[in-house]
Write an enzyme that holds these catalytic residues in place. Structure first.
Site, PDB file in Angstrom:
ATOM      1  N   SER A 143     -14.702  48.399  66.004  1.00 22.18           N
ATOM      2  CA  SER A 143     -14.734  49.261  64.819  1.00 22.18           C
ATOM      3  C   SER A 143     -15.697  50.409  65.093  1.00 22.18           C
ATOM      4  CB  SER A 143     -15.246  48.442  63.623  1.00 22.18           C
ATOM      5  OG  SER A 143     -15.521  49.272  62.520  1.00 22.18           O
ATOM      6  N   TYR A 156     -21.424  42.727  59.677  1.00 27.30           N
ATOM      7  CA  TYR A 156     -20.124  43.185  60.184  1.00 27.30           C
ATOM      8  C   TYR A 156     -20.321  43.987  61.470  1.00 27.30           C
ATOM      9  CZ  TYR A 156     -15.550  45.499  60.328  1.00 27.30           C
ATOM     10  OH  TYR A 156     -14.308  45.958  60.718  1.00 27.30           O
TER      11      TYR A 156
HETATM   12  N1  LIG Z   1      -8.846  48.850  58.422  1.00 28.75           N
HETATM   13  C1  LIG Z   1      -9.914  49.408  58.922  1.00 28.75           C
HETATM   14  O1  LIG Z   1     -10.395  50.421  58.429  1.00 28.75           O
HETATM   15  C2  LIG Z   1     -10.572  48.820  60.149  1.00 28.75           C
HETATM   16  C3  LIG Z   1     -11.526  49.607  60.806  1.00 28.75           C
HETATM   17  C4  LIG Z   1     -12.165  49.069  61.923  1.00 28.75           C
HETATM   18  C5  LIG Z   1     -11.826  47.818  62.357  1.00 28.75           C
HETATM   19  N2  LIG Z   1     -10.913  47.066  61.686  1.00 28.75           N
HETATM   20  C6  LIG Z   1     -10.607  45.725  62.177  1.00 28.75           C
HETATM   21  O2  LIG Z   1      -9.224  45.566  62.287  1.00 28.75           O
HETATM   22  C7  LIG Z   1      -8.887  44.177  62.258  1.00 28.75           C
HETATM   23  C8  LIG Z   1      -7.684  43.964  61.347  1.00 28.75           C
HETATM   24  O3  LIG Z   1      -8.056  44.252  60.029  1.00 28.75           O
HETATM   25  P1  LIG Z   1      -7.116  45.057  59.016  1.00 28.75           P
HETATM   26  O4  LIG Z   1      -7.785  46.339  58.735  1.00 28.75           O
HETATM   27  O5  LIG Z   1      -5.730  45.057  59.474  1.00 28.75           O
HETATM   28  O6  LIG Z   1      -7.306  44.162  57.686  1.00 28.75           O
HETATM   29  P2  LIG Z   1      -6.318  43.193  56.891  1.00 28.75           P
HETATM   30  O7  LIG Z   1      -5.134  43.952  56.407  1.00 28.75           O
HETATM   31  O8  LIG Z   1      -7.181  42.503  55.895  1.00 28.75           O
HETATM   32  O9  LIG Z   1      -5.837  42.172  58.009  1.00 28.75           O
HETATM   33  C9  LIG Z   1      -6.681  41.172  58.521  1.00 28.75           C
HETATM   34  C10 LIG Z   1      -5.836  40.174  59.242  1.00 28.75           C
HETATM   35  O10 LIG Z   1      -6.716  39.165  59.790  1.00 28.75           O
HETATM   36  C11 LIG Z   1      -6.176  37.911  59.466  1.00 28.75           C
HETATM   37  N3  LIG Z   1      -7.215  36.884  59.369  1.00 28.75           N
HETATM   38  C12 LIG Z   1      -8.338  36.856  58.628  1.00 28.75           C
HETATM   39  N4  LIG Z   1      -8.994  35.700  58.804  1.00 28.75           N
HETATM   40  C13 LIG Z   1      -8.254  34.969  59.684  1.00 28.75           C
HETATM   41  C14 LIG Z   1      -8.381  33.690  60.256  1.00 28.75           C
HETATM   42  N5  LIG Z   1      -9.414  32.896  59.975  1.00 28.75           N
HETATM   43  N6  LIG Z   1      -7.424  33.268  61.121  1.00 28.75           N
HETATM   44  C15 LIG Z   1      -6.367  34.061  61.416  1.00 28.75           C
HETATM   45  N7  LIG Z   1      -6.192  35.282  60.908  1.00 28.75           N
HETATM   46  C16 LIG Z   1      -7.130  35.724  60.046  1.00 28.75           C
HETATM   47  C17 LIG Z   1      -5.448  38.093  58.141  1.00 28.75           C
HETATM   48  O11 LIG Z   1      -4.412  37.130  58.031  1.00 28.75           O
HETATM   49  P3  LIG Z   1      -4.429  35.818  57.090  1.00 28.75           P
HETATM   50  O12 LIG Z   1      -5.260  36.143  55.892  1.00 28.75           O
HETATM   51  O13 LIG Z   1      -2.984  35.614  56.790  1.00 28.75           O
HETATM   52  O14 LIG Z   1      -4.997  34.734  57.951  1.00 28.75           O
HETATM   53  C18 LIG Z   1      -4.845  39.479  58.340  1.00 28.75           C
HETATM   54  O15 LIG Z   1      -3.611  39.368  59.009  1.00 28.75           O
HETATM   55  C19 LIG Z   1     -10.158  43.461  61.827  1.00 28.75           C
HETATM   56  O16 LIG Z   1     -10.775  42.873  62.964  1.00 28.75           O
HETATM   57  C20 LIG Z   1     -11.018  44.583  61.276  1.00 28.75           C
HETATM   58  O17 LIG Z   1     -12.392  44.280  61.360  1.00 28.75           O
HETATM   59  C21 LIG Z   1     -10.256  47.547  60.593  1.00 28.75           C
END
Ligand SMILES: NC(=O)c1ccc[n+]([C@@H]2O[C@H](COP(=O)([O-])OP(=O)(O)OC[C@H]3O[C@@H](n4cnc5c(N)ncnc54)[C@H](OP(=O)(O)O)[C@@H]3O)[C@@H](O)[C@H]2O)c1
Length: 248
Positions: A143, A156
């Protein structure tokens, strides 16, 4: 044909929404086989069915990344079904931001378990196969918070700095096995991530910030496709991107 994506077997954790789902869609459209892991199996099945109806190859495997054996089962399912694993995308994560003084210790533990240990379990599950194949590619999701710290996101950020440290160590160690290692560090991308914030003050601040600046999840998927589509001898190690309008 899409250079170096067609026919690849790609495992994605956190594929039930946001960045993981968008990546599954893009890579499937470019003829990769995708193996989808997350806890919400209903959403994974709907996605896998949709991709299959469009002519793609997709498999849904219920996976909680805090359980090492479940991550192994996810990767083993990919190898059993499609014969190999070319790319492991360690993407599952959560971001319950709050000031340290709020003492949200359960959330600290959850972030450490999912954002750090989940990535390690992904490495543990895929590395033996990739070593044997003498080929493979890890794509770990950090991130902007893996590059800078601010009030409310100390834990985080610590987990996302850890992802970068682990990825760099991995990169150096896997040279003998012809394995590529990419860290992608997104800025604000419109996903369900802000929903993981439980602290009311932080939640309001983050929702407002995302509403103002966030860009579509497709932007992340394009970064994955870029790293994958390089010639095998080219290892893109770091991608840091933000919305053009994001200042911090
Ligand atoms: N969106 C942003 O702005 C952003 C920026 C920087 C980094 N990121 C990173 O991108 C990654 C994906 O996040 P996102 O933005 O796509 O958010 P999101 O829409 O909330 O997706 C998160 C995903 O992680 C899964 N997850 C959470 N806990 C889990 C567990 N214990 N086991 C398996 N799967 C799990 C969730 O699936 P289930 O709930 O179905 O398990 C969901 O599919 C994360 O690592 C986040 O830190 C996001």
């Amino acid at each position: 044909m899409h250079h170096n994506i067609e026919g690849k077997v790609v495992v994605i954790t956190g594929a039930s929404s946001g960045l993981g789902e968008a990546t599954a869609r893009l890579l499937s459209a470019q003829d990769a086989s995708v193996v989808l892991g997350a806890r919400r199996i209903d959403r994974l099945r709907v996605l896998a069915d949709e991709l299959s109806r469009r002519g793609g190859k997709a498999l849904a495997v219920p996976t909680d990344v805090i359980q090492c054996d479940q991550v192994k089962r996810l990767v083993d399912a990919a190898v059993q079904t499609y014969g190999r694993i070319d790319v492991m995308i360690n993407n599952a994560g959560l971001m319950p931001q709050a000031l340290l003084e709020r003492l949200k210790i359960d959330e600290w533990n959850q972030m450490i378990d999912v954002n750090i240990k989940g990535v390690l379990y992904g490495i543990a599950a895929a590395l033996p196969h990739m070593k044997q194949q003498k080929a493979g590619h890890f794509i770990n999701v950090s991130s902007v918070a893996g590059h800078r710290v601010g009030p409310g996101f100390a834990v985080y950020a610590a987990t996302k700095y850890a992802v970068r440290a682990l990825s760099e160590g991995l990169r150096q160690e896997v040279k003998p096995y012809n394995i590529r290692t990419t860290v992608i560090s997104p800025g604000a991308v419109a996903t369900e991530l802000p929903n993981t914030v439980t602290d009311p003050q932080a939640a309001e601040r983050i929702r407002k910030f995302y509403a103002e600046v966030a860009i579509p999840a497709e932007s992340f998927a394009q970064a994955v496709a870029f790293a994958m589509s390089q010639p095998e001898e080219v290892d893109v190690n770091e991608i840091l991107f933000r919305p053009t309008r994001q200042e911090v």
